[in-house]
Design an enzyme around this catalytic site. Structure first.
Site, short mmCIF file in Angstrom:
data_model
loop_
_atom_site.label_atom_id
_atom_site.label_comp_id
_atom_site.label_asym_id
_atom_site.label_seq_id
_atom_site.Cartn_x
_atom_site.Cartn_y
_atom_site.Cartn_z
N ASP A 1 -2.79 -10.61 -2.25
CA ASP A 1 -3.33 -10.06 -1.00
C ASP A 1 -4.79 -9.67 -1.27
OD1 ASP A 1 -2.17 -8.64 1.76
OD2 ASP A 1 -3.89 -7.59 0.91
N HIS B 1 -6.36 -7.16 -0.41
CA HIS B 1 -6.50 -5.73 -0.69
C HIS B 1 -5.73 -5.37 -1.96
CE1 HIS B 1 -6.79 -6.19 3.78
NE2 HIS B 1 -7.88 -5.46 3.56
N HIS C 1 0.81 -1.23 0.00
CA HIS C 1 0.00 0.00 0.00
C HIS C 1 0.85 1.28 0.00
CE1 HIS C 1 -3.66 -2.22 0.45
NE2 HIS C 1 -3.34 -2.70 1.63
N ASP D 1 -4.79 -12.63 3.77
CA ASP D 1 -6.03 -12.08 4.35
C ASP D 1 -7.26 -12.41 3.51
OD1 ASP D 1 -4.81 -10.43 2.50
OD2 ASP D 1 -4.71 -8.67 3.81
ZN LIG Z 1 -4.12 -7.04 2.80
#
Ligand SMILES: [Zn+2]
Length: 347
Positions: free
Chosen positions: A163, A165, A126, A250
């Site tokens: 991931d 996200h 991120h 996740d």
């Molecule tokens: Zn994540």
């Protein structure tokens, strides 16, 4: 000892103290305990990282941001963004986290080792050039990709990000860069909000960003379906010289921060499929970076499943993508439509 599989780890990764927070030191403790009790650590080449230099961090991040991290650490720590607590040591440990990825790619480039998993924290995907966010300080995988370009003249790097996200930082870093193909599959809508199908890169980089937004509840079979139908054909067209993976766990069915239904062994199947791409395209050169994953037991089991896939030399039968729901097929068709103009393999 397996000659080609490695593990990057350093006890100092535990010193990035986030207090009561999902991205905590216990994540790595849980993983290392699981690998040791499964007897797998003896089979792996242990690689000790060193800190990245500031010059290497500058491959991706702006000076003003690096100085902001240093100043916050010097003041005793604090919040880098509303989700990202840092302690006085965090800046130095973030250098060691990026350094873990640099050591891993150097080891593959100069040694006979072929697949290395860097068990690093803080995570990175991120982090954008001028800010940290979402538990991430420096973008470990983006820095490693830049290092491959600059030090070894690598011209085609594939980054696969599984991931849950969207890796907005990695996407932003390489959005206009045709030497890095960024493929992300992620829950959508979800944090950080980016990663829709029409984000395909710009300028020189147009066509070199592939986003696969997935609905909550996607299973192993759904993920394998998109890997087979989108990643594999595009990767075979792109022919990467090096494969990097942002491996967050996740999307696990038991993870507290998302709503996907991937099993621990599912992650092993993802690793196997991506290893297959690396073997066909670049003599198996592949480095994996740990990103998210917040259920301690699910995280440890899933990392173990990935190592088991990396260590296995026999072809295992792939889980067939059966019973794919219609909305998923429709989504894959939309992505194919967006990518077909760039990749002749995408039918
Ligand atoms: Zn994540």
């Amino acid at each position: 000892m397996n000659a080609v599989t490695g593990l990057v780890y350093h006890e100092d990764y535990l010193k990035h103290d986030t207090g009561v927070h999902p991205e905590c030191a216990e994540r790595l403790v849980s993983i290392m305990q699981k690998l040791e009790s499964a007897g797998i650590t003896e089979e792996l080449n242990r690689i000790t990282p060193i800190k990245a230099t500031k010059e290497q961090i500058r491959y991706v991040h702006r000076d003003a941001y690096i100085m902001k991290v240093e100043a916050l650490c010097a003041r005793g720590g604090g919040m880098l963004d509303p989700d990202t607590p840092i302690c006085p040591a965090s800046g130095e440990i973030a250098l060691l986290s990026a350094g873990g990825m640099l050591k891993a790619v150097d080891t593959v480039m100069v040694d006979k080792m072929r697949q290395i998993f860097a068990l690093v924290r803080p995570p990175g995907h991120h982090a954008i050039p001028n800010a940290g966010m979402g538990f991430c300080i420096f973008n470990n995988i983006a820095i490693a990709a830049e290092h491959l370009k600059r030090k070894y003249g690598i011209k085609r790097i594939l980054i696969v990000d599984w991931d849950v996200h969207h890796g907005n930082g990695t996407q932003e870093t390489f959005f206009d860069d045709s030497s890095v193909l960024y493929y992300s599959m992620h829950q959508y809508p979800h944090y950080p909000g980016t990663g829709w199908i029409d984000e395909v890169g710009k300028g020189e980089g147009e066509g070199f960003t592939v986003n696969v937004p997935l609905q909550a509840g996607t299973t192993d079979a759904g993920y394998l379906y998109v890997l087979e139908n989108i990643l594999v054909p595009i990767a075979m067209d792109f022919k990467p010289e090096f494969v990097l993976v942002s491996a967050g766990f996740d999307a696990h069915i038991n993870d507290p921060l998302a709503s996907m239904n991937v099993t621990s062994s599912g992650f092993g199947l993802f690793a196997e499929m991506i290893k297959g791409i690396a073997e066909k395209s670049c003599d198996g050169k592949m480095v994996i970076a740990l990103e998210g994953g917040y259920n301690l037991n699910a995280l440890a089991e899933s990392v173990l499943a990935v190592f088991e896939s990396l260590l296995s030399r026999d072809e295992r039968s792939e889980k067939k993508a059966e019973g794919i729901p219609e909305p998923m097929k429709k989504r894959v068709e939309e992505i194919r439509q967006a990518q077909r103009i760039y990749w002749s393999n995408v039918l």
